[in-house]
Design an enzyme around this catalytic site. Structure first.
Site, PDB file in Angstrom:
ATOM      1  N   CYS A 113       3.850   0.815  13.389  1.00 35.00           N
ATOM      2  CA  CYS A 113       4.886   1.434  12.556  1.00 35.00           C
ATOM      3  C   CYS A 113       5.741   2.393  13.368  1.00 35.00           C
ATOM      4  O   CYS A 113       6.936   2.501  13.153  1.00 35.00           O
ATOM      5  CB  CYS A 113       4.242   2.179  11.397  1.00 35.00           C
ATOM      6  SG  CYS A 113       3.218   1.106  10.415  1.00 35.00           S
ATOM      7  N   ALA A 139       0.843  -1.201   0.000  1.00 33.70           N
ATOM      8  CA  ALA A 139       0.000   0.000   0.000  1.00 33.70           C
ATOM      9  C   ALA A 139       0.876   1.249   0.000  1.00 33.70           C
ATOM     10  O   ALA A 139       0.525   2.265  -0.592  1.00 33.70           O
ATOM     11  CB  ALA A 139      -0.921  -0.004   1.206  1.00 33.70           C
ATOM     12  N   ASN A 191      -5.375   3.643  11.394  1.00 32.36           N
ATOM     13  CA  ASN A 191      -4.723   2.398  11.826  1.00 32.36           C
ATOM     14  C   ASN A 191      -4.402   2.371  13.306  1.00 32.36           C
ATOM     15  O   ASN A 191      -4.342   1.317  13.925  1.00 32.36           O
ATOM     16  CB  ASN A 191      -3.441   2.153  11.023  1.00 32.36           C
ATOM     17  CG  ASN A 191      -2.490   3.322  11.082  1.00 32.36           C
ATOM     18  OD1 ASN A 191      -2.841   4.444  10.703  1.00 32.36           O
ATOM     19  ND2 ASN A 191      -1.286   3.100  11.562  1.00 32.36           N
ATOM     20  N   SER A 223      -4.024  -2.862   0.971  1.00 31.11           N
ATOM     21  CA  SER A 223      -2.855  -3.719   1.219  1.00 31.11           C
ATOM     22  C   SER A 223      -3.289  -5.161   1.441  1.00 31.11           C
ATOM     23  O   SER A 223      -4.259  -5.406   2.177  1.00 31.11           O
ATOM     24  CB  SER A 223      -2.141  -3.194   2.469  1.00 31.11           C
ATOM     25  OG  SER A 223      -1.046  -4.023   2.786  1.00 31.11           O
ATOM     26  N   GLY A 224      -2.560  -6.110   0.860  1.00 28.27           N
ATOM     27  CA  GLY A 224      -2.918  -7.523   1.000  1.00 28.27           C
ATOM     28  C   GLY A 224      -2.857  -8.026   2.434  1.00 28.27           C
ATOM     29  O   GLY A 224      -3.747  -8.744   2.884  1.00 28.27           O
ATOM     30  N   HIS A 225      -1.807  -7.617   3.154  1.00 28.56           N
ATOM     31  CA  HIS A 225      -1.590  -8.267   4.457  1.00 28.56           C
ATOM     32  C   HIS A 225      -2.481  -7.743   5.570  1.00 28.56           C
ATOM     33  O   HIS A 225      -2.395  -8.210   6.705  1.00 28.56           O
ATOM     34  CB  HIS A 225      -0.105  -8.224   4.850  1.00 28.56           C
ATOM     35  CG  HIS A 225       0.438  -6.894   5.248  1.00 28.56           C
ATOM     36  ND1 HIS A 225       0.686  -6.573   6.559  1.00 28.56           N
ATOM     37  CD2 HIS A 225       0.797  -5.813   4.523  1.00 28.56           C
ATOM     38  CE1 HIS A 225       1.202  -5.347   6.622  1.00 28.56           C
ATOM     39  NE2 HIS A 225       1.276  -4.865   5.390  1.00 28.56           N
ATOM     40  N   GLN A 254      -7.117   0.085   6.121  1.00 29.42           N
ATOM     41  CA  GLN A 254      -7.742  -0.528   7.302  1.00 29.42           C
ATOM     42  C   GLN A 254      -9.261  -0.656   7.149  1.00 29.42           C
ATOM     43  O   GLN A 254      -9.930  -1.104   8.088  1.00 29.42           O
ATOM     44  CB  GLN A 254      -7.423   0.310   8.561  1.00 29.42           C
ATOM     45  CG  GLN A 254      -5.942   0.435   8.868  1.00 29.42           C
ATOM     46  CD  GLN A 254      -5.328  -0.835   9.466  1.00 29.42           C
ATOM     47  OE1 GLN A 254      -6.040  -1.758   9.884  1.00 29.42           O
ATOM     48  NE2 GLN A 254      -4.006  -0.894   9.499  1.00 29.42           N
ATOM     49  N   THR A 270       7.536  -7.401 -13.450  1.00 25.36           N
ATOM     50  CA  THR A 270       6.737  -8.614 -13.636  1.00 25.36           C
ATOM     51  C   THR A 270       5.877  -8.863 -12.404  1.00 25.36           C
ATOM     52  O   THR A 270       6.376  -8.864 -11.276  1.00 25.36           O
ATOM     53  CB  THR A 270       7.672  -9.823 -13.866  1.00 25.36           C
ATOM     54  OG1 THR A 270       8.484  -9.530 -14.996  1.00 25.36           O
ATOM     55  CG2 THR A 270       6.898 -11.097 -14.098  1.00 25.36           C
TER      56      THR A 270
HETATM   57  N1  PLP Z   1      -1.906   2.857   5.456  1.00 26.53           N
HETATM   58  C1  PLP Z   1      -2.372   2.362   6.605  1.00 26.53           C
HETATM   59  C2  PLP Z   1      -3.581   2.974   7.227  1.00 26.53           C
HETATM   60  C3  PLP Z   1      -1.741   1.286   7.215  1.00 26.53           C
HETATM   61  O1  PLP Z   1      -2.212   0.796   8.358  1.00 26.53           O
HETATM   62  C4  PLP Z   1      -0.600   0.734   6.594  1.00 26.53           C
HETATM   63  C5  PLP Z   1       0.165  -0.347   7.266  1.00 26.53           C
HETATM   64  O2  PLP Z   1       0.342  -0.320   8.477  1.00 26.53           O
HETATM   65  C6  PLP Z   1      -0.163   1.274   5.376  1.00 26.53           C
HETATM   66  C7  PLP Z   1      -0.850   2.336   4.833  1.00 26.53           C
HETATM   67  C8  PLP Z   1       1.010   0.692   4.641  1.00 26.53           C
HETATM   68  O3  PLP Z   1       0.687  -0.565   4.127  1.00 26.53           O
HETATM   69  P1  PLP Z   1       1.817  -1.556   3.554  1.00 26.53           P
HETATM   70  O4  PLP Z   1       2.346  -2.298   4.735  1.00 26.53           O
HETATM   71  O5  PLP Z   1       1.108  -2.452   2.589  1.00 26.53           O
HETATM   72  O6  PLP Z   1       2.835  -0.711   2.888  1.00 26.53           O
END
Ligand code: PLP
Length: 370
Positions: free
Chosen positions: A315, A70, A150, A195-197, A178, A233
């Site tokens: 983070c 993301a 987040n 974001s995938g995870h 989120q 790719t």
């Molecule tokens: N934006 C938000 C609100 C998030 O919580 C996060 C990840 O903590 C991100 C962006 C970044 O995502 P990614 O880990 O896929 O770079």
């Protein structure tokens, strides 16, 4: 005893169905989705199916660009501001509580000719729309607001913000990392990142949805993949995993919502003597950010090793920086340091909430009374 995982905003476990969807693309199939022969076409079909699955939760129309995260998708989106610069639009407005992927990107543009406004939020973490409107003008190139925060889980009025941005001709970006797969997405924004995870999918993949008519410059140059906007790719395994994760979120929307809300209600009752940070009303229930004055959260985390939870944002923790989100709510540094974030997800259960609350409350009590 296994660790109780209550940090679903930092990342989510991979759904078993997602794993199954990825395996063939890791074990059996190896075609390059950009090759014209049969194995390549098969891989391209898997990527196309995944694109469809992810897009089905987005507003209608538009284009989906796969990215490595993301963060990358959001950086790509900011390129739109760069293209508006020559038209005299040299201002970027983002909420002060945005994730670093947006906030720090905006600040980078601030060092490259743009005026950057980190727009304040109230004590509840929500933007005041009248105050925001007075900042917007014909110089505004881009406005960014996240759907769900987040750190504190508050839900911003993104559609209303987009309306204000469009009134002055600015482009609206929504970080829906989120919120995607859990809440309805704003239907009137120009770009949406995910974001995938964070949706029980794989790490290493994100995506940017771009509305029709929005033209982005490439962030990564090369072979011209992803409509020339994001060369490189693609990984069919990651795309297939993200697609399946999106589809599962859609299929289980009500089930997940009911389950997570029940866990949140239970946790709120068990942590009744803590103060909730941010709006109680406009909140995604899977996020509980709470504080107890006087608590040293670094110590609490080392005392409660059986529960994986976070101090402030995952983070920011470890960086030594106090949370910019909690600071933006007007909390004192000591209150920021006494805040924890518990994140509930699809695979948590009530016993885990009870046990985690027991461990955390006991350790907090020992610390405060000891
Ligand atoms: N934006 C938000 C609100 C998030 O919580 C996060 C990840 O903590 C991100 C962006 C970044 O995502 P990614 O880990 O896929 O770079």
């Amino acid at each position: 005893m296994a660790t109780i995982y209550l940090d679903n905003q930092a990342t989510t476990p991979l759904a078993p169905e997602v794993f199954e969807a990825m395996v063939p693309w890791l074990r059996d199939e190896f075609g390059n989705p950009h090759s014209a022969h049969a194995p390549g076409r098969k891989a391209a079909a898997a990527v196309a199916a995944a694109r469809e699955q992810v897009s089905s939760l987005m507003p209608s129309g538009g284009q989906l660009i796969f990215a490595g995260s993301a963060t990358e998708a959001l950086n790509l989106a900011f390129g739109k501001a760069g293209t508006s610069f020559k038209d005299g639009r040299d201002q970027i407005i983002v909420l002060d509580t945005e994730h670093a992927a947006v906030r720090d990107t905006a600040l980078w543009y601030g060092g490259h000719g743009f005026e950057v406004v980190l727009h304040p939020v109230g004590q509840d973490g929500l933007v005041d729309l009248d105050a925001l409107e007075s900042c917007l003008g014909e110089r505004t190139a881009l406005v960014a607001a996240m759907l769900v925060n987040n750190e504190i889980g508050v839900i911003q009025p993104v559609e209303e913000i987009a309306e204000l941005a469009h009134r002055v001709g600015a482009v609206m970006l929504c970080d829906a990392v989120q919120g995607y797969g859990r809440l309805a997405l704003p239907g009137n924004v120009d770009m949406i990142a995910l974001s995938g995870h964070k949706i029980y999918g794989p790490k290493g993949i994100g995506a940017l949805w771009v509305a029709d008519g929005i033209v982005l410059p490439p962030l990564i140059h090369g072979g011209g993949q992803e409509a020339g906007i994001r060369s490189g790719t693609l990984s069919p395994a990651l795309c297939a995993g993200l697609g399946r994760a999106a589809q599962l979120c859609a299929d289980r929307l009500d089930e997940d919502k009911t389950h997570i809300s029940a866990l949140a209600d239970r946790a709120r009752a068990l942590f009744a003597n803590w103060t909730v940070n941010g709006s109680l009303e406009h909140r995604y229930p899977g996020n509980l950010n709470i504080r107890r004055d006087g608590l040293d959260v670094a110590r609490l985390m080392s005392d409660v090793r059986g529960v994986a939870f976070s101090a402030g944002s995952a983070c920011a923790s470890g960086s030594g920086r106090p949370s910019h989100v909690l600071t933006a709510l007007g909390l004192e540094p000591a209150q920021v340091k006494s805040s924890i974030r518990l994140g509930f997800g699809r695979y948590n259960n009530e016993e885990e909430i009870d046990r985690a609350a027991e461990l955390i409350n006991r350790a907090a009590g020992d610390q405060l009374n000891g």
